[in-house]
Structure formats: structure tokens, C-alpha cells
Write a protein that holds these residues in place. Structure first.
Motif, mmCIF file in Angstrom:
data_model
loop_
_atom_site.group_PDB
_atom_site.id
_atom_site.type_symbol
_atom_site.label_atom_id
_atom_site.label_comp_id
_atom_site.label_asym_id
_atom_site.label_seq_id
_atom_site.Cartn_x
_atom_site.Cartn_y
_atom_site.Cartn_z
ATOM 1 N N ASN A 40 0.858 -1.180 0.000
ATOM 2 C CA ASN A 40 0.000 0.000 0.000
ATOM 3 C C ASN A 40 0.899 1.237 0.000
ATOM 4 O O ASN A 40 2.129 1.119 -0.023
ATOM 5 N N ASP A 41 0.292 2.407 0.012
ATOM 6 C CA ASP A 41 1.074 3.651 -0.034
ATOM 7 C C ASP A 41 1.041 4.387 1.294
ATOM 8 O O ASP A 41 1.305 5.585 1.360
ATOM 9 N N LEU A 42 0.734 3.700 2.385
ATOM 10 C CA LEU A 42 0.755 4.347 3.688
ATOM 11 C C LEU A 42 2.180 4.732 4.074
ATOM 12 O O LEU A 42 3.141 4.080 3.651
ATOM 13 N N PRO A 43 2.353 5.773 4.877
ATOM 14 C CA PRO A 43 3.692 6.049 5.415
ATOM 15 C C PRO A 43 4.224 4.816 6.135
ATOM 16 O O PRO A 43 3.477 4.123 6.837
ATOM 17 N N LEU A 44 5.501 4.538 5.950
ATOM 18 C CA LEU A 44 6.123 3.363 6.557
ATOM 19 C C LEU A 44 7.105 3.825 7.633
ATOM 20 O O LEU A 44 8.034 4.579 7.358
ATOM 21 N N VAL A 45 6.871 3.359 8.850
ATOM 22 C CA VAL A 45 7.745 3.675 9.981
ATOM 23 C C VAL A 45 8.676 2.485 10.188
ATOM 24 O O VAL A 45 8.226 1.379 10.498
ATOM 25 N N LEU A 46 9.980 2.701 10.006
ATOM 26 C CA LEU A 46 10.966 1.657 10.224
ATOM 27 C C LEU A 46 11.587 1.870 11.599
ATOM 28 O O LEU A 46 12.048 2.974 11.913
ATOM 29 N N SER A 96 7.459 -1.715 -3.398
ATOM 30 C CA SER A 96 6.174 -1.045 -3.189
ATOM 31 C C SER A 96 6.440 0.419 -2.839
ATOM 32 O O SER A 96 6.631 0.750 -1.665
ATOM 33 N N PRO A 97 6.499 1.298 -3.832
ATOM 34 C CA PRO A 97 6.895 2.701 -3.596
ATOM 35 C C PRO A 97 5.954 3.420 -2.637
ATOM 36 O O PRO A 97 4.742 3.192 -2.632
ATOM 37 N N ARG A 98 6.536 4.308 -1.834
ATOM 38 C CA ARG A 98 5.778 5.142 -0.903
ATOM 39 C C ARG A 98 6.305 6.566 -0.987
ATOM 40 O O ARG A 98 7.425 6.799 -1.445
ATOM 41 N N SER A 99 5.530 7.483 -0.480
ATOM 42 C CA SER A 99 5.954 8.877 -0.507
ATOM 43 C C SER A 99 6.597 9.326 0.791
ATOM 44 O O SER A 99 7.231 10.382 0.838
ATOM 45 N N HIS A 100 6.449 8.519 1.873
ATOM 46 C CA HIS A 100 6.930 8.987 3.176
ATOM 47 C C HIS A 100 7.445 7.810 4.002
ATOM 48 O O HIS A 100 6.764 6.788 4.163
ATOM 49 N N TYR A 101 8.668 7.968 4.506
ATOM 50 C CA TYR A 101 9.271 7.003 5.413
ATOM 51 C C TYR A 101 9.685 7.734 6.686
ATOM 52 O O TYR A 101 10.126 8.889 6.644
ATOM 53 N N VAL A 102 9.529 7.045 7.812
ATOM 54 C CA VAL A 102 9.999 7.571 9.092
ATOM 55 C C VAL A 102 10.906 6.515 9.708
ATOM 56 O O VAL A 102 10.493 5.362 9.869
ATOM 57 N N LEU A 103 12.128 6.906 10.041
ATOM 58 C CA LEU A 103 13.067 5.996 10.690
ATOM 59 C C LEU A 103 13.131 6.367 12.165
ATOM 60 O O LEU A 103 13.539 7.481 12.519
ATOM 61 N N ALA A 104 12.714 5.438 13.024
ATOM 62 C CA ALA A 104 12.646 5.700 14.459
ATOM 63 C C ALA A 104 13.636 4.799 15.189
ATOM 64 O O ALA A 104 13.683 3.591 14.937
ATOM 65 N N SER A 105 14.403 5.383 16.108
ATOM 66 C CA SER A 105 15.388 4.603 16.859
ATOM 67 C C SER A 105 15.530 5.191 18.255
ATOM 68 O O SER A 105 15.223 6.360 18.496
#
Length: 835
Positions: free
Chosen positions: A163-169, A191-200
Motif C-alpha cells: 500500500n502507499d501508507l507512510p512506513l515507519v521503520l 512497493s513505492p511510498r511517498s513517506h518514510y519515518v526511521l525511528a530509533s
């Protein structure tokens, strides 16, 4: 660093002795209303991680988290609070948008689940390094510096991820960010997306690393945000690798004067509730998951109270199963049991029993999962204040009074519940040898096939049909995955039907031809052919059956392509049930028949049924023979499409009795000879019609259809065919091993020579489509029985294998032409009624 942290932690040993230092830069974890938090409002790097060591020529330092519960036994409420705080930062970036969360195996599988739960994610998935037979890998990526590099994604079904939901890694730390960028690139390509969030928890990137993130975002055309509880960088002294190499060898697996005890408990867990994020956890699973955790905790509490009253507990999670044990640990802590939480790991680290060093003792043990060669590790696993994420909440719990050494509760799932777990050198062995009392708590894992079924709408699948209610075969010989259309008028005049098919007004599978019944001379020829070819058929049946077992194993399920493949599937099943020869056990294998339609694919509902009831890897598709190979290609393409849509992965290698088209690797023979079951229609195929796929009759969730021609019972020779060939098994039994060896020793690679010859004939005779050219004895017979033939080509004028074809051609007034260099024994050409 705060004064409270200095009081607890002091100066780390690696900083004092080797100059390895963690430099704090900025805290991000402060949010409003932290009155119930287990962590301070402001966080410094030194409160989140401590410097450890490892003997690795590429990277000699190790960042040991004080809030993750991996290397250090940690208050589970501290671990949950760290994940919640990270989730709050993610939510601040997302605003009110929905999101999907992905955790990195193995370290962040629990942390990722915490973040997903905190933000109410649509779904949570973690990567896995475990091969699950019942699941298929949708995609994956590599982790260059890890001890186990391959990350696989196995959502059930696939559409919870595509899907195209934002993906939080989510990961525990970002050192350079290279792994995260590799993952984002691989996932974006899939699966292309417009927004990624990298959380650590901590971000230790240098400025050049941050620039690489900006560049990657520009290349992908997507935004990549990062959030963390605190940021900093690692100060590495020169010569650290050599300095660590010169330290004394680690002393692992301590041994006490008295061995501890070992018991086990099977915790309750619903089969339809995911125990973790390996196959995805949906927001709709939350209530059921929470309820299941409560029930499992009640059972665990009761056992601890009965066997270890008043004792503190360290809950040990194993491998990727982290979040559920964490939740159990938190429930224990809330119930008043002094509890710590930590996990095993694949990563070797340097152990040193010195104050200020976080890894004071260590255990190396054999991986309990079958087929895993690399050892696993566990560190500390004892009750200590140092580096344990101590807080006011934790100290208050401890002040309640913990008596005795902690009980080690090892939480595992079935793949880890093996002999290796308790054998010499296994986890239970090394822990009890240290004097610890161990309670192994086994959680049954959810079956991915059940999850797929539940998430695909939970539709009840139709039940198979069986004789004698449907078809003349015995119920135990075949289960028809078909819908009974016996009462529907589907037959059409052959000429009318042919015109509609060729004009594109109808598909051939939407209707049925009128069942042609040959005359007495032809039926007499069938009897003669069957008697003459029984041993040849028996040898080919036994050869292909033994070839399948030799290459696919004993645990197989035969699935014939209705209807030509069905008598062959029954005969293969009979051979495997019979005395197969010296030292070969009899096998009782299931047998199903399913529909496949050219240009429409295989019956997906039937595949759902098979995947729900059997291991997809055990399915062996069976057909009677190959022509030019159209069905072989159709099967492979249809199974790929089914898998891409989120279904299980089936092996598309087709097993056939005869492969004159050289289209498959698994066959009984490649001779183009007369197979008796090709001589007739339903009267040699259990009185079942060819299959039907008609949208007006076959609705969603229904199998493809077929008719049972009860009125033709007087002409039925289906059982005569089976019994005659089966009776010949004894005559060929001694020849089978040599025949199988000959096939296995030959070059079985498909050459598709049949398709090439069909193209040549099409061109020479000016035929519009290869679909009008039917090669081989079996396909030519079908043309004469079902279609509008224009011409029959034969290689030899009087060859016995096409005597019945010459009779049929004469009866229907179809000319026969001799073509000496024909690649097949014969070919049937369909009349182009559009010209």
C-alpha cells in the motif's frame, strides 16, 4: 549526564580503560505529562546506551542499550516506556495520518511492536530470518554488518504491506544508517511510498551519514524523517580493534556447584491470534492479542506461585519473539512479582566481569531451531542494579522484597521447542549448569495459513465433492475441488460453440461441448488398446510417481488437473499404496482434482483450500500429458499471480505421465504414444465433464464447476482403465528402479521443442493461431472428440498409436495427411470458422 545517572552508572569500564566514549548531543524524548513514566523526562546518551566490546576486526565496539532489554535484564516497564516515548515522537511527525510499522529483526522486533501499539498503526510487521514452511517471502533486504544478513518479509496476506501508507521503520540504534537506507531502497523498489519515518532509541550518525539520507530521499522522490530519544556519536580511540584483541579470552557458560532445576509449561494461545509481527499484526488484532496475553499470564503466574513462591523472575525472550514475552514480563511486574526482561541474541560480544562493564557474564548455546549451525548467546541473566534501566518505579518494586535468586522463564515458540533446547550445550543445559532454575514457557505460534484465511475475510471455503454422489471414482481415490453443475444445461452444438469461441464472443470454458459417444468399433478399439498398453502405462505411472517421491519426499499431496490428469493422479496414488518394491514403504497420499483454464488460470479458491489444509510445499500438480506446453506455462504463471496477490507459494513444477512436448522435468516417458484415457471423454474420466468457469454460475468463493454425467453410467469404463493398469503393476515392478534411474540420469531440461514444431506447422499451413494446432496423440484425440477439426497430420500412415484417431477421423469425415518429419506422432488442426 544527570547526577542520578552518575550515581547509578559511574564511569564505564570501556571509557576508563580503553578511551571508548559516547558523546551526547541532543535529547528528543521529552514530552508532556510524564508523571507515570519509568524514565526521566530528559534523556542523555549515557542513560540509554553504554559502551561494550566485541572481537570483530570491522567493528570492535558494541552499543549496549539500558532500555531495550536485550543484553541487560531490564524492568519491563522501562522497556515499554522507551517504546511508548519513541511512538509519541513518531506520532508527532505523522500527525493524524495512518501508518504501517516495520521492525528490524532481531533486535527491534519488540521495540517496533511497542511503537506500532503506541501510535495505533494499521499494521505491524517485522522482518524475519526464519524460513517458515507455511509462509512465503514477499520481499527482503540485506544487512551487511550483521551476523545473519537476510531480512525477509512474510505478511499474510501480502496486501497488508502493499500500500502507499507512510512506513515507519524501527531499529534500536542508527550507527551510520546504511542498513536503513538499503532497506528503504529495497522496499521502495517493491512497493513505492511517498513517506518514510526511521525511528530509533539513539541516533549516532555523523554529518556525512545525515547527508546520505537527504541524497537518498531525493533519489527516491520520497521524504525520509528520523526520530530518536537522544542523539550523539561514538568516539573511537585509535587501535581499539587491537586493544580488544589483546584482552583475555571471555569466560562463558559459568558452572555452579549445584545444577538448577528445569520444568516447562505450555501456555495457552489462540491459533487465530498472531503471537508476534512475523506475519503481521493488524490493528483489529489488538483486543484479541491483549486478551490472549492476559490468559497466558494467568497460567504463568499460577505455575510460578506453585513452584517458586516469592522468587523474583527474569523473563528471557528468544530470537525474534520479543514483544509477547515483554508483555508477559510487564504483567508479572504489575502483579507484584519483581521482574526483569531480556533476550537472547545471535551476536557474540566480549564478556568481562569488571565493575562498570555491562556484559559481566555470558552464555553460548546451540541454536534450538533445527538446521541452524551458528551458536546463540545470552548475557548477564542475573539480578543486578548496574545498567538495568533502574528508575524510581523499578526501585519501588524492588523494595517490596525479592527473596532468592531469580527464576529464569524462557519464552519460546514451537520451532525452538526441540531436542537441541535441552540437549548438552543447549540453552536449558547451560543455564541450569550455572545454578539457575529454568522454566521453559512454550507459546503455540499462529499458523500463517489460518491468519491468511482470517484476514482474507474469513470466508468459509466450499467442501470437496466425492463419488458416488459426484463421479464414478471411489471417494477415497479423489476429492474433486469443483462445484456440481450437473443440473445446468451447458452443452452447445459443436459448430455453434466453435464459432462463438473463435469470434471472441465466448470463452471455451464457459460452456461444454455435447459429449460425443463413439460407435461400437471405436469402443472395441479402446478395449484392445488398453489391453495392449497396460504394462506400458503402468511403467510410466510408477516411474513418474517414484520420481516425484525421490525429489519431493514422502510427504506429498497429489493434485491432478481435471480432468485429463485425474485418472493419472489416481493411478499414481494406487502405485504408491501398493508394494512399491524392496525397502520402499507404502505411502497413502491425499489426491485432489482442481480446474485450470487456459487464459484464466488455476482455480484460486481451490488453492486457498489446499493452502488451508496442507503445507503448500507438499503439493504436486499432476497432468496426463503435454502438448505444446500451454497448460504448463499457464500453471506457472497462475501460481506466480496467486502468490503475488498474497497467497501461498506453490511449486509449479508439473508431473505428467507423458511429455512428448519436452515441457517439464518430471515425467514417466517422453514417448508420444496412445494413452488409453485420451481415447474417450467423461466415460474414461469418472463421468465428469471438462471444467467450467462461467461468471453467471461460479460466484466469489466458489470452486470452478463441472457436471456429473450419471446418464452415461452404462458406457463408463473409468474403473476398467484404473483396474487394468493397476493389475499390471506387478509385471513392471522390477523394471521401475532402472527406469527411474534412467530418467534421473538423462538431460531433463525442458527444451520446448513441441512448441517450436507447432509454430512451424502453423506457419506452413497458414493457421491464424497456435491454439488451432493440437500436437500429440492425446490432444489430437480431444480435437476429434470436442472441436471442429479440419485436418489430421500423422508421421506414419499406419502407426498403431493413432489407430483410434484414424477411426475417429473417418467417422467425422476429416482428412488425414502423412507428414514424415512431423515432431509428434500426430497433430490435429482446428478449423478456422471465421474465414
Amino acid at each position: 549526564m544527570s547526577g542520578a545517572a552518575l550515581d547509578i552508572i559511574g564511569i564505564p569500564w570501556a571509557t576508563k580503560n580503553l578511551g571508548l566514549r559516547l558523546q551526547h548531543e541532543e535529547s528528543y524524548g521529552a514530552v508532556e505529562d510524564r508523571t507515570a513514566s519509568a524514565l526521566p523526562t530528559e534523556l542523555a546518551i549515557a542513560e540509554l546506551i553504554q559502551p561494550g566490546l566485541r572481537r570483530n576486526p570491522k567493528r570492535a565496539h558494541l552499543l549496549v542499550s539500558t532500555v531495550l532489554g536485550k543484553h541487560l535484564p531490564t524492568d519491563p516497564r522501562v522497556v515499554l516506556d522507551g517504546g511508548n516515548r519513541l511512538g509519541d515522537l513518531v506520532r508527532a511527525v505523522l500527525g493524524d495520518r495512518e501508518a504501517l510499522v516495520l521492525g528490524f529483526a532481531e533486535t527491534a522486533t519488540g521495540l517496533g511492536h511497542c511503537v506500532a501499539a503506541r501510535i495505533g498503526a494499521v499494521g505491524y510487521l517485522h522482518s524475519t530470518r526464519r524460513d517458515v514452511a507455511e509462509a512465503e517471502t514477499l520481499t527482503g533486504f540485506e544487512e551487511g554488518h550483521s551476523h545473519a544478513t537476510s531480512h525477509q518479509l512474510q505478511p499474510m496476506p501480502a496486501d497488508i504491506f502493499v500500500n502507499d501508507l507512510p512506513l515507519v521503520l524501527v531499529d534500536d540504534e542508527i550507527s551510520t544508517g546504511a542498513t536503513a537506507l538499503d532497506a528503504i531502497r529495497a522496499l521502495h523498489a517493491f512497493s513505492p511510498r511517498s513517506h518514510y519515518v526511521l525511528a530509533s532509541l539513539v541516533d549516532m550518525r555523523l554529518e556525512a551519514d545525515r547527508t546520505a539520507f537527504d541524497k537518498a530521499a531525493a533519489e527516491l522522490g520520497a521524504s525520509i524523517d528520523t526520530v530518536c530519544l537522544a542523539s550523539g556519536h561514538t568516539v573511537l580511540p585509535e587501535g581499539l580493534v587491537d586493544a580488544v584483541a589483546e584482552l583475555p579470552e571471555s569466560e562463558l557458560n559459568p558452572v555452579a556447584a549445584q545444577r538448577g532445576s528445569f520444568t516447562r509449561i505450555d501456555l495457552p494461545w489462540p491459533a487465530s491470534v498472531p503471537e508476534g509481527g512475523r506475519h503481521g499484526v493488524l490493528r483489529s488484532d489488538t483486543n484479541a492479542f491483549d486478551a490472549a496475553v492476559g490468559a497466558a499470564n494467568d497460567a504463568l503466574l499460577a505455575r510460578l506461585a506453585a513452584e517458586f513462591p516469592g522468587r523474583p523472575v527474569i523473563v528471557l525472550a528468544h530470537e525474534e519473539l520479543m514483544y509477547l514475552p515483554l508483555r508477559l514480563a510487564a504483567e508479572l511486574a504489575e502483579s507484584g512479582t519483581p521482574t526483569r526482561y531480556q533476550t537472547t541474541t545471535r551476536s557474540p560480544a566480549y564478556v568481562l566481569d569488571e565493575p562498570g562493564y555491562p556484559l559481566r557474564r555470558g552464555f553460548r548455546f546451540t541454536a534450538p531451531e533445527s538446521g541452524q549451525e551458528q551458536p546463540r548467546y545470552l548475557y548477564n541473566a542475573h539480578w543486578a542494579a548496574e545498567f538495568s534501566g533502574r528508575s524510581d518505579v523499578a526501585r519501588q518494586a524492588d523494595s517490596a522484597g525479592a527473596s532468592g535468586d531469580p527464576v529464569l522463564v524462557v519464552v519460546i515458540d514451537p520451532p525452538a521447542d526441540t531436542e537441541e533446547l535441552v540437549a548438552d550445550g543447549g540453552l536449558v543445559d547451560v543455564l541450569t549448569a550455572s545454578g539457575a532454575d529454568v522454566l521453559v514457557a512454550v507459546l503455540p505460534g499462529a499458523d500463517p495459513r489460518t491468519l491468511h484465511a482470517e484476514r482474507s475475510g474469513g470466508l468459509a471455503l466450499p467442501e470437496p465433492l466425492h463419488g458416488p454422489a459426484f463421479g464414478s471414482y471411489a471417494a477415497e481415490e479423489v476429492s474433486w475441488l469443483l462445484k456440481d453443475l450437473s443440473d445446468v444445461d451447458l452443452e452447445a452444438d459443436v459448430a455453434v460453440r466453435e464459432r462463438r469461441i473463435q469470434s471472441g464472443a465466448a470463452h471455451y470454458a464457459e460452456s461444454l461441448p455435447i459429449e460425443y459417444q463413439p460407435d461400437a468399433a471405436y469402443r472395441s478399439l479402446f478395449d484392445e488398446v488398453l489391453a495392449d498398453s497396460a504394462e506400458r502405462l503402468a511403467l510410466a505411472v510408477a516411474t513418474v510417481a517414484e520420481l516425484v517421491v525421490a525429489e519431493r519426499g514422502d510427504d506429498i499431496v497429489l493434485v491432478s488437473l481435471a480432468r485429463a490428469g485425474t485418472p493419472i493422479g489416481i493411478l499414481m496414488r494406487r502405485w504408491l499404496q501398493s508394494g512399491r518394491g524392496a525397502e520402499l514403504p507404502s505411502l497413502d497420499v491425499p489426491h485432489y482434482a482442481v480446474s485450470i483454464v487456459r487464459d484464466r488460470g488455476i482455480d484460486a479458491v481451490a488453492l486457498d483450500y489446499l493452502a488451508r489444509h496442507h503445507d503448500p510445499a507438499s503439493i504436486v500438480f499432476v497432468d496426463g500429458w503435454t502438448g505444446k506446453g500451454a497448460i504448463t506455462r499457464e500453471l506457472a504463471e497462475a501460481l506466480d499471480a496467486y502468490h503475488a496477490a498474497g497467497g501461498a507459494r506453490f511449486n509449479g513444477e508439473l508431473a505428467v505421465l507423458a511429455d512428448p512436448g519436452h515441457c517439464v522435468r518430471t515425467y514417466g516417458t517422453r514417448d508420444d504414444f496412445l494413452i488409453a484415457s485420451a481415447c474417450l471423454n467423461s466415460t474414461v474420466s469418472g463421468l465428469v465433464s471438462r471444467t467450467v468457469l462461467n461468471d453467471t454460475l461460479i460466484g466469489p468463493g466458489e470452486f470452478h464447476g463441472a457436471k456429473f454425467y450419471r446418464e452415461l453410467a452404462g458406457d463408463d469404463v473409468s474403473l476398467r482403465l484404473l483396474d487394468t493398469v493397476s493389475a499390471a503393476f506387478d509385471a513392471v515392478r522390477d523394471r521401475v528402479p532402472a527406469e527411474v534411474a534412467a530418467v534421473r540420469g538423462s538431460d531433463r531440461r525442458p527444451t520446448w521443442t513441441g512448441w517450436s514444431s507447432v509454430e512451424q506447422v502453423r506457419a506452413e499451413y497458414g493457421i491464424a493461431s497456435v491454439n488451432f494446432v493440437k500436437p500429440g496423440v492425446g490432444e489430437t484425440t480431444r480435437v476429434l472428440l470436442r472441436r471442429m477439426p479440419s485436418l489430421v497430420l500423422v508421421r506414419e500412415a499406419e502407426a498403431p498409436e493413432h489407430a483410434h484417431i484414424r477411426l475417429l477421423a473417418a467417422a467425422r469425415g476429416v482428412p488425414v495427411e502423412v507428414v514424415p518429419d512431423l515432431a509428434y506422432s500426430c497433430m490435429g488442426l482446428i478449423k478456422d470458422v471465421q474465414t
